[in-house]
Design a protein around this motif. Structure first.
Motif, mmCIF file in Angstrom:
data_model
loop_
_atom_site.group_PDB
_atom_site.id
_atom_site.type_symbol
_atom_site.label_atom_id
_atom_site.label_comp_id
_atom_site.label_asym_id
_atom_site.label_seq_id
_atom_site.Cartn_x
_atom_site.Cartn_y
_atom_site.Cartn_z
ATOM 1 N N ARG A 199 0.847 -1.292 -0.030
ATOM 2 C CA ARG A 199 -0.011 -0.070 0.048
ATOM 3 C C ARG A 199 0.829 1.432 -0.071
ATOM 4 O O ARG A 199 0.778 2.308 -0.712
ATOM 5 C CB ARG A 199 -1.073 -0.022 1.011
ATOM 6 C CG ARG A 199 -2.032 -1.064 1.162
ATOM 7 C CD ARG A 199 -3.122 -0.760 2.229
ATOM 8 N NE ARG A 199 -3.825 -1.938 2.416
ATOM 9 C CZ ARG A 199 -5.019 -2.296 1.474
ATOM 10 N NH1 ARG A 199 -5.367 -1.309 0.366
ATOM 11 N NH2 ARG A 199 -5.647 -3.452 1.730
ATOM 12 N N GLN A 245 -8.220 2.705 1.653
ATOM 13 C CA GLN A 245 -8.981 1.636 0.907
ATOM 14 C C GLN A 245 -10.666 2.057 1.123
ATOM 15 O O GLN A 245 -11.387 2.503 0.079
ATOM 16 C CB GLN A 245 -8.881 0.360 1.589
ATOM 17 C CG GLN A 245 -9.872 -0.619 1.030
ATOM 18 C CD GLN A 245 -9.665 -2.064 1.541
ATOM 19 O OE1 GLN A 245 -8.672 -2.332 2.441
ATOM 20 N NE2 GLN A 245 -10.575 -3.135 1.349
ATOM 21 N N ASP A 281 -6.264 -4.871 -2.445
ATOM 22 C CA ASP A 281 -7.512 -5.004 -1.613
ATOM 23 C C ASP A 281 -7.924 -6.409 -1.651
ATOM 24 O O ASP A 281 -8.319 -7.055 -0.862
ATOM 25 C CB ASP A 281 -8.477 -4.067 -2.399
ATOM 26 C CG ASP A 281 -8.300 -2.527 -1.929
ATOM 27 O OD1 ASP A 281 -7.535 -2.200 -1.190
ATOM 28 O OD2 ASP A 281 -8.960 -1.701 -2.523
ATOM 29 N N ASN A 315 -4.178 -1.194 -6.574
ATOM 30 C CA ASN A 315 -4.850 -1.131 -5.557
ATOM 31 C C ASN A 315 -5.857 -1.891 -5.334
ATOM 32 O O ASN A 315 -6.049 -2.674 -4.424
ATOM 33 C CB ASN A 315 -5.513 0.569 -5.520
ATOM 34 C CG ASN A 315 -4.739 1.569 -4.875
ATOM 35 O OD1 ASN A 315 -3.840 1.254 -4.144
ATOM 36 N ND2 ASN A 315 -4.754 2.777 -5.744
ATOM 37 N N ASN A 319 1.143 4.028 -3.146
ATOM 38 C CA ASN A 319 0.872 5.454 -2.757
ATOM 39 C C ASN A 319 2.002 6.321 -3.238
ATOM 40 O O ASN A 319 1.828 7.312 -3.971
ATOM 41 C CB ASN A 319 0.733 5.712 -1.428
ATOM 42 C CG ASN A 319 -0.790 5.276 -0.964
ATOM 43 O OD1 ASN A 319 -1.724 5.258 -1.650
ATOM 44 N ND2 ASN A 319 -0.909 5.084 0.542
#
Length: 712
Positions: A24, A266, A96, A92, A28
């Motif tokens: 994550r 998220q 997830d 992403n 980013n």
């Protein structure tokens, strides 16, 4: 007999708990343009490790999704694919999906019950990776077959000719961490606090030993002094060791903010999608660490701020485009360290907060009277959203299991976390919530003070300064004893009176003032003495004492001596209620003059307002020059009082701008400031001020007389 792989699921879950936050954080960073080679390599290694470890444990849905993710990351690493919005979105989604399946395992789901990997997502990931250069003629992709495990994972793996076998086995290694039950860790920290407190008591024994030495016969003093020196040296030598040991114990309970930030990122994507909005959520500073206690309590306030930003702040794509904004909104969640504080800030580029809507809501819900509302500055009007009952809008989702309002957000941050929250907003440009939090609630800098025969504590974050002043320097402002502290009027009150403790009747040439603050408010508390200042272990109040509003916790001193910690926000609130400013006997004129008071200090604004209202004037407040100019041009005032040193627009600039307006070309403008230099006085006259009053020699009768003379 084949190995029962279920025994190793927990180890895989722990390993994944390290790799998912890395994915994550790395994604980013890619989104923000930080596409350096080492970052991509790290992302690739995390996906590859999850793929290899899950394959060994026959977690094939996880393996399939991790493999497709690895393919795309491999293309990025090779340079055959570049970072773009589609790639970021796919990565992403993949993260997830991996997190969702691993979460099912955490909750006890059997490996065989995991749903199949999202075939469409896997296909999209691999299609995005298909930009890689074609393979040389005759070459073929290396296939990685599932790996059967027939030996314990702690044994050295058998040699294999396949790359998958060697890589996967190497990636599933023993962790260099151990997991400890939180209650056991809390016990260690609690015991360390007791040891540290007990060790500090040894310092008082050293002092007592020195005093005892003076009472001994001369022939006994030499050996006793030698003993005393050795005792003192031993205590001092252990000071650093004890402090370091306790610091290390506290660090064991520190967690990075990504524990909170990653789920919020998220959630932002999911909630924005459900609202039909497009939002990019940027996260910065998630590596900053806070105490686990802080992390646990911080989640709900941030969730509500996130919902508020997405629901009320960021507009729909159509609305944004109509305003000339990009269709995709920007939501930023960032943190940084500022000394002993951690600043957590959430801001968006949405519509901002409409002040008029806030005013109407406050009036509709009868949270404030029209007269009181008219006197509020822009900042004070914004802060109305923190009042209980300001909004009854139902929560959109039930992410945390319970809804919280802005009043609960403020109460959690201020009362439970000993922090502060500030709100700023620009119409059309979004809102910004800034949370200021201590690193830990377990140990903080504490000032011990003596008042009314008691020893009490105040945590350092709420302390502005300690000063000594002669009571003769205090002024009376509409019945309130007031200290002029540099460029600010600060109310003064005896702490003993607030706590209903006995107070000495004797007059003293100087009094010790503990100046405490919360946000824009300050209060000078008269205390008897400063006892000590040091880092101390904060103990929560027992259940039967948690109803006490003025006490936030306890610290121990010496042998089992408990000292109450004062809760400064509650003290400030009580002082405002107990010192209701008494108005002088005056007869307001039928058409009272309207006065605009402009000062960036909340205390100064309020005190000047009380003085003027006591003499029958109607007062409106402004918090800086720009706010004052806006209010002055929006409606007429009979006179303006302004400070000089203010952010955004100072008093000189405000005076000059007002004189340019026909409405204020001849209206009285009075400068009230701490600046005493003749050059400042001359400049005040040059820009058009009618009077110049220095706060250091402030006298309310002089102010009123000046106003009467100028208003005629």
């Amino acid at each position: 007999m084949a190995l029962d792989i279920r025994r190793f699921i927990q180890r895989f879950i722990e390993e994944a708990a390290d790799h998912l936050p890395r994915l994550r954080k790395g994604i980013n960073a890619l989104e923000q343009g930080q596409a350096d080679q080492e970052l991509i390599n790290e992302l690739f290694r995390s996906a590859h490790t999850l793929k290899g470890s899950s394959r060994m444990l026959k977690l094939f849905p996880i393996t399939a999704l991790a493999h497709s993710t690895e393919e795309l990351l491999s293309a990025l690493r090779d340079g055959t694919q570049t970072t773009n919005a589609q790639v970021i979105s796919l990565l992403n989604q993949a993260t997830d999906g991996l997190a969702d399946m691993i979460n099912q395992l955490t909750q006890g789901a059997a490996p065989e019950s995991l749903p199949e990997a999202d075939a469409a997502l896997c296909q999209a990931l691999e299609q995005a990776a298909s930009n890689r250069q074609p393979l040389p003629e005759g070459a073929s992709e290396e296939v990685e077959p599932p790996l059967e495990i027939s030996a314990p994972l702690t044994e050295a793996p058998a040699r294999s000719t396949t790359r998958a076998s060697s890589n996967a086995t190497a990636d599933l290694r023993l962790s260099d961490t151990v997991r400890v039950r939180l209650d056991r860790l809390d016990d260690v920290i609690r015991l360390m606090g007791e040891v540290l407190s007990g060790h500090h008591h040894l310092h008082s024994l050293v002092v007592q030993a020195s005093e005892l030495s003076a009472t001994l016969p001369a022939d006994k003093q030499a050996p006793f002094n030698a003993f005393n020196r050795e005792l003192k040296d031993s205590v001092l030598a252990h000071d650093t060791l004890m402090s370091d040991l306790h610091d290390r114990a506290l660090q064991m309970r520190m967690l990075p903010l990504n524990v909170v930030f990653d789920p919020l990122s998220q959630m932002a994507r999911e909630l924005a999608h459900s609202l039909g909005k497009h939002v990019d959520c940027r996260v910065r500073g998630s590596e900053i660490e806070l105490d686990r206690q802080m992390i646990d309590r911080l989640s709900d306030p941030l969730i509500h701020l996130l919902r508020n930003a997405l629901d009320h702040g960021i507009e729909s794509p159509h609305e944004r485009q109509a305003k000339g904004k990009p269709a995709r909104g920007q939501l930023t969640l960032e943190a940084w360290q500022d000394g002993g504080w951690v600043i957590v800030e959430m801001h968006d580029d949405g519509a901002g907060i409409c002040l008029e809507a806030v005013r109407q809501k406050a009036l509709t819900k009868q949270l404030i009277s029209e007269e009181a509302l008219a006197a509020l500055s822009e900042q004070e009007t914004l802060d109305l959203i923190f009042l209980p009952g300001f909004s009854t809008k139902a929560m959109i989702t039930d992410f945390s299991g319970r809804g919280v309002g802005m009043d609960v957000v403020k109460r959690t941050v201020v009362d439970e976390l000993s922090g502060d929250i500030q709100l700023s907003s620009e119409p059309g440009d979004g809102a910004r919530f800034t949370l200021r939090l201590p690193l830990s609630l377990a140990m903080m800098r504490v000032l011990l003070i003596s008042v009314g025969g008691l020893t009490l504590g105040v945590t350092a974050p709420f302390v502005a300064e300690l000063v000594k002043r002669s009571p003769e320097t205090f002024i009376d402002a509409a019945g309130q004893t007031t200290l002029i502290l540099r460029n600010e009027f600060v109310p003064v009150i005896a702490l003993a009176d607030l706590l209903e403790l006995p107070t000495p009747q004797a007059q003293v040439p100087e009094v010790l003032l503990l100046v405490v603050h919360q946000r824009h408010q300050k209060l000078a508390l008269m205390v008897d003495a400063l006892v000590d200042e040091r880092d101390m272990v904060i103990k929560p109040l027992p259940l039967h004492l948690r109803h006490l509003p003025l006490v936030s916790g306890m610290v121990s001193q010496g042998r089992n001596e408990l000292i109450s910690l004062l809760h400064v926000p509650a003290l400030i609130e009580r002082s405002r209620r107990s010192t209701q400013r008494t108005a002088y006997e005056t007869t307001p004129s039928p058409q009272a003059h309207r006065i605009l008071v402009v000062d960036d200090s909340l205390n100064t604004r309020e005190i000047e307002k009380d003085v003027l209202e006591a003499w029958g004037y109607q007062v409106t407040l402004a918090e800086n020059g720009r706010d004052g100019l806006s209010k002055a041009l929006a409606e007429p005032f009979d006179a303006v009082l302004t400070d000089i040193e203010m952010p955004i627009m100072d008093g000189f600039a405000l005076t000059a701008r007002l004189r340019e307006s026909e409405l204020y070309s001849h209206k009285p403008i009075i400068i009230i400031t701490s600046r005493e230099k003749e050059a400042d006085r001359r400049r005040g006259i040059e820009v058009g001020a009618d009077a110049y009053i220095v706060k250091g020699s402030f006298d309310q009768n002089n102010l009123v007389d000046t106003l009467k003379a100028l208003l005629g």
